[in-house]
Enzyme design. Structure first.
Site, PDB file in Angstrom:
ATOM      1  N   ARG A   1     -39.770  15.578 -23.864  1.00  0.00           N
ATOM      2  CA  ARG A   1     -38.735  15.969 -24.836  1.00  0.00           C
ATOM      3  C   ARG A   1     -39.129  17.322 -25.435  1.00  0.00           C
ATOM      4  O   ARG A   1     -40.302  17.516 -25.773  1.00  0.00           O
ATOM      5  CB  ARG A   1     -38.592  14.926 -25.963  1.00  0.00           C
ATOM      6  CG  ARG A   1     -38.072  13.583 -25.498  1.00  0.00           C
ATOM      7  CD  ARG A   1     -37.790  12.657 -26.681  1.00  0.00           C
ATOM      8  NE  ARG A   1     -36.526  12.942 -27.324  1.00  0.00           N
ATOM      9  CZ  ARG A   1     -36.117  12.377 -28.467  1.00  0.00           C
ATOM     10  NH1 ARG A   1     -36.916  11.535 -29.102  1.00  0.00           N
ATOM     11  NH2 ARG A   1     -34.948  12.667 -28.984  1.00  0.00           N
TER      12      ARG A   1
ATOM     13  N   GLN B   1     -29.856   5.397 -34.762  1.00  0.00           N
ATOM     14  CA  GLN B   1     -31.169   5.160 -35.367  1.00  0.00           C
ATOM     15  C   GLN B   1     -31.038   4.705 -36.830  1.00  0.00           C
ATOM     16  O   GLN B   1     -31.867   3.960 -37.336  1.00  0.00           O
ATOM     17  CB  GLN B   1     -32.024   6.443 -35.318  1.00  0.00           C
ATOM     18  CG  GLN B   1     -32.516   6.825 -33.937  1.00  0.00           C
ATOM     19  CD  GLN B   1     -31.575   7.771 -33.228  1.00  0.00           C
ATOM     20  OE1 GLN B   1     -30.380   7.778 -33.479  1.00  0.00           O
ATOM     21  NE2 GLN B   1     -32.109   8.585 -32.336  1.00  0.00           N
TER      22      GLN B   1
ATOM     23  N   ARG C   1     -40.141   6.870 -30.700  1.00  0.00           N
ATOM     24  CA  ARG C   1     -39.375   8.033 -31.131  1.00  0.00           C
ATOM     25  C   ARG C   1     -39.709   8.351 -32.594  1.00  0.00           C
ATOM     26  O   ARG C   1     -40.388   7.574 -33.258  1.00  0.00           O
ATOM     27  CB  ARG C   1     -37.872   7.805 -30.941  1.00  0.00           C
ATOM     28  CG  ARG C   1     -37.458   6.456 -31.528  1.00  0.00           C
ATOM     29  CD  ARG C   1     -36.154   6.436 -32.176  1.00  0.00           C
ATOM     30  NE  ARG C   1     -36.040   7.390 -33.233  1.00  0.00           N
ATOM     31  CZ  ARG C   1     -36.552   7.220 -34.448  1.00  0.00           C
ATOM     32  NH1 ARG C   1     -37.243   6.143 -34.776  1.00  0.00           N
ATOM     33  NH2 ARG C   1     -36.384   8.136 -35.363  1.00  0.00           N
ATOM     34  N   GLY C   2     -39.163   9.514 -33.026  1.00  0.00           N
ATOM     35  CA  GLY C   2     -39.547  10.015 -34.340  1.00  0.00           C
ATOM     36  C   GLY C   2     -40.712  10.966 -34.110  1.00  0.00           C
ATOM     37  O   GLY C   2     -41.683  10.596 -33.422  1.00  0.00           O
TER      38      GLY C   2
ATOM     39  N   ASN D   1     -33.523  18.815 -36.887  1.00  0.00           N
ATOM     40  CA  ASN D   1     -33.616  17.366 -37.094  1.00  0.00           C
ATOM     41  C   ASN D   1     -32.434  16.728 -36.361  1.00  0.00           C
ATOM     42  O   ASN D   1     -31.614  17.418 -35.755  1.00  0.00           O
ATOM     43  CB  ASN D   1     -33.614  17.033 -38.591  1.00  0.00           C
ATOM     44  CG  ASN D   1     -33.986  15.583 -38.849  1.00  0.00           C
ATOM     45  OD1 ASN D   1     -35.002  15.089 -38.321  1.00  0.00           O
ATOM     46  ND2 ASN D   1     -33.192  14.875 -39.628  1.00  0.00           N
ATOM     47  N   LYS D   2     -32.383  15.432 -36.413  1.00  0.00           N
ATOM     48  CA  LYS D   2     -31.363  14.683 -35.669  1.00  0.00           C
ATOM     49  C   LYS D   2     -29.972  15.282 -35.820  1.00  0.00           C
ATOM     50  O   LYS D   2     -29.595  15.688 -36.909  1.00  0.00           O
ATOM     51  CB  LYS D   2     -31.392  13.232 -36.164  1.00  0.00           C
ATOM     52  CG  LYS D   2     -30.411  12.286 -35.548  1.00  0.00           C
ATOM     53  CD  LYS D   2     -30.405  12.289 -34.042  1.00  0.00           C
ATOM     54  CE  LYS D   2     -31.751  12.037 -33.402  1.00  0.00           C
ATOM     55  NZ  LYS D   2     -31.764  12.365 -31.949  1.00  0.00           N
TER      56      LYS D   2
ATOM     57  N   ASP E   1     -37.960  17.612 -37.052  1.00  0.00           N
ATOM     58  CA  ASP E   1     -38.613  17.596 -35.737  1.00  0.00           C
ATOM     59  C   ASP E   1     -39.344  18.896 -35.453  1.00  0.00           C
ATOM     60  O   ASP E   1     -40.310  18.919 -34.687  1.00  0.00           O
ATOM     61  CB  ASP E   1     -37.589  17.321 -34.637  1.00  0.00           C
ATOM     62  CG  ASP E   1     -37.167  15.863 -34.678  1.00  0.00           C
ATOM     63  OD1 ASP E   1     -36.242  15.527 -35.437  1.00  0.00           O
ATOM     64  OD2 ASP E   1     -37.812  15.055 -33.993  1.00  0.00           O
TER      65      ASP E   1
HETATM   66  O1  MRU Z   1     -34.278  11.406 -31.310  1.00  0.00           O
HETATM   67  P1  MRU Z   1     -35.194  10.820 -32.354  1.00  0.00           P
HETATM   68  O2  MRU Z   1     -34.793   9.456 -32.761  1.00  0.00           O
HETATM   69  O3  MRU Z   1     -36.643  10.926 -31.951  1.00  0.00           O
HETATM   70  O4  MRU Z   1     -34.992  11.776 -33.611  1.00  0.00           O
HETATM   71  C1  MRU Z   1     -35.759  11.528 -34.759  1.00  0.00           C
HETATM   72  C2  MRU Z   1     -35.428  12.403 -35.897  1.00  0.00           C
HETATM   73  O5  MRU Z   1     -34.615  13.292 -35.812  1.00  0.00           O
HETATM   74  C3  MRU Z   1     -36.243  12.198 -37.146  1.00  0.00           C
HETATM   75  O6  MRU Z   1     -35.487  12.523 -38.262  1.00  0.00           O
HETATM   76  C4  MRU Z   1     -37.485  13.095 -37.093  1.00  0.00           C
HETATM   77  O7  MRU Z   1     -38.152  12.948 -35.892  1.00  0.00           O
HETATM   78  C5  MRU Z   1     -38.416  12.819 -38.207  1.00  0.00           C
HETATM   79  S1  MRU Z   1     -39.219  11.259 -38.066  1.00  0.00           S
HETATM   80  C6  MRU Z   1     -40.285  11.130 -39.372  1.00  0.00           C
END
Ligand code: MRU
Length: 355
Positions: free
Chosen positions: A98, A205, A55-56, A256-257, A246
């Protein structure tokens, strides 16, 4: 291998030596267990993205490059038409895992491009080019994260206390990370940063990954629940907010998250600069505004059951579980990329990055 190893030096997503699999750290097991997964079946590769084993945004892109190459090697034909048809089917499948992080689509588009642009090459030659492209995606990410970290250091002062949300460190990328990159790079150079890490409900996370990465790297990190950010800011304990992204729309609106936009609103209230850090691969100029970003919705189970020994809400209770939100560009002090620091108006400054 156990979790005492220095996480920032571990390879998070790599191609196996025999090139038949993608090897990842299973991020769902951290911080309690550091285990690697060796994946080669289409369904397992797809599930690894859906289940957030990898993830990320940048890490998903790197993974997708390797995954499509590994699946390409399994296509048993020497005929270009048949090969390309099956290859594009695999990449479409991986891409559907995703929707929000543009890096997935971005990396797969690069891989598709290799196949599309080489109709006169043999299948083994195309596979060689695909391997090279997938390795290049990872190598470029290492360089981008290092440059983002350097640029991020320009807006920080030694001794600053930073608030971050979700996980943007080495586990979410290749090396250093994006939003946490300046902290890790600065720490290596003897700077003293403190970090408040939001735990990041519902998948934690921040607690499981960011606090873990920073602690292992020797950075002063304090874990807080998401609803404590306001108090910590009010107390004057935060000099800057650093978050990842993202998908950044052409006008600077940033997905973003989930919870990130709340942090930005609080930062504006308390007059704290709010920075978004990410590679240019996360900027989507074809997406005009945040309204056009698809937000992934995830299962209620993540809110009601995951991490609890007993369900903490009745099964009948409805849940709304968006994985991301969009921070309005007006709340963002700057967007920090490997190519430089963009300031408002973002519709101009972001476009200049691609000229
Ligand atoms: O659902 P996730 O854990 O993949 O979400 C990740 C995030 O929102 C991060 O902040 C984003 O991907 C940047 S990672 C460098």
């Amino acid at each position: 291998m156990d979790t005492t190893d220095r996480i920032e030096q571990l390879d998070n997503v790599v191609l196996s030596p025999d090139k038949n699999s993608v090897v990842i750290i299973d991020q769902t097991l951290l911080p309690n267990r550091l285990e690697y997964l060796t994946l080669s079946k289409a369904e397992d590769l797809y599930d690894a993205i859906v289940m957030l084993r990898v993830r990320g945004a940048p890490a998903i892109g790197i993974f997708a490059g390797f995954a499509s190459y590994v699946l390409g090697r399994q296509i048993k034909t020497q005929d270009y038409e048949e090969f390309s048809g099956k290859f594009f089917k695999n990449t479409a499948y991986l891409n559907s895992a995703r929707p929000t992080a543009v890096n997935l689509e971005w990396a797969l588009r690069r891989m598709d491009g290799v196949v599309r642009e080489n109709p006169h090459k043999t299948v083994p030659e195309i596979l060689q080019l695909l391997e090279r492209e997938s390795l290049a995606i990872r190598k470029e990410d290492i360089a981008m994260c290092t440059a983002i970290s350097e640029n991020g250091l320009k807006v920080l002062k030694d001794g600053d206390s930073i608030l971050t949300h979700c996980n943007t460190g080495p586990l979410a990328t290749s090396r250093y990370g994006t939003a946490i990159g300046p902290v890790l790079l600065g720490h290596e150079r003897g700077l003293n940063f403190k970090v408040f890490a939001d735990e990041t409900r519902p998948l934690l996370q921040g607690a499981r990954l960011t606090a873990f990465e920073l602690y292992k790297a020797g950075v002063d990190v304090t874990l807080i629940c998401d609803n404590m950010a306001s108090l910590v800011m009010k107390n004057g304990w935060v000099q800057a907010c650093l978050v990842g992204c993202d998908r950044v729309a052409a006008n600077g609106d940033t997905a973003n998250k989930i919870g990130t936009s709340g942090v930005a609103i609080l930062a504006r209230h308390y007059n704290i600069p709010f920075y978004v850090l990410g590679p240019t691969s996360t900027i989507d100029l074809e997406c005009p505004t945040g309204e056009d970003i698809e937000i992934e919705l995830r299962a209620p189970e993540e809110i009601k059951e995951k991490f609890y020994t007993q369900p903490k809400a009745l099964p009948e209770v409805k849940c709304y579980n968006p994985a991301f939100d969009v921070t309005d560009h007006s709340l963002i002090t700057a967007i920090i990329t490997e190519k430089g620091i963009c300031y408002p108006p973002y519709s101009d400054s972001l476009r200049l990055l691609f000229d």
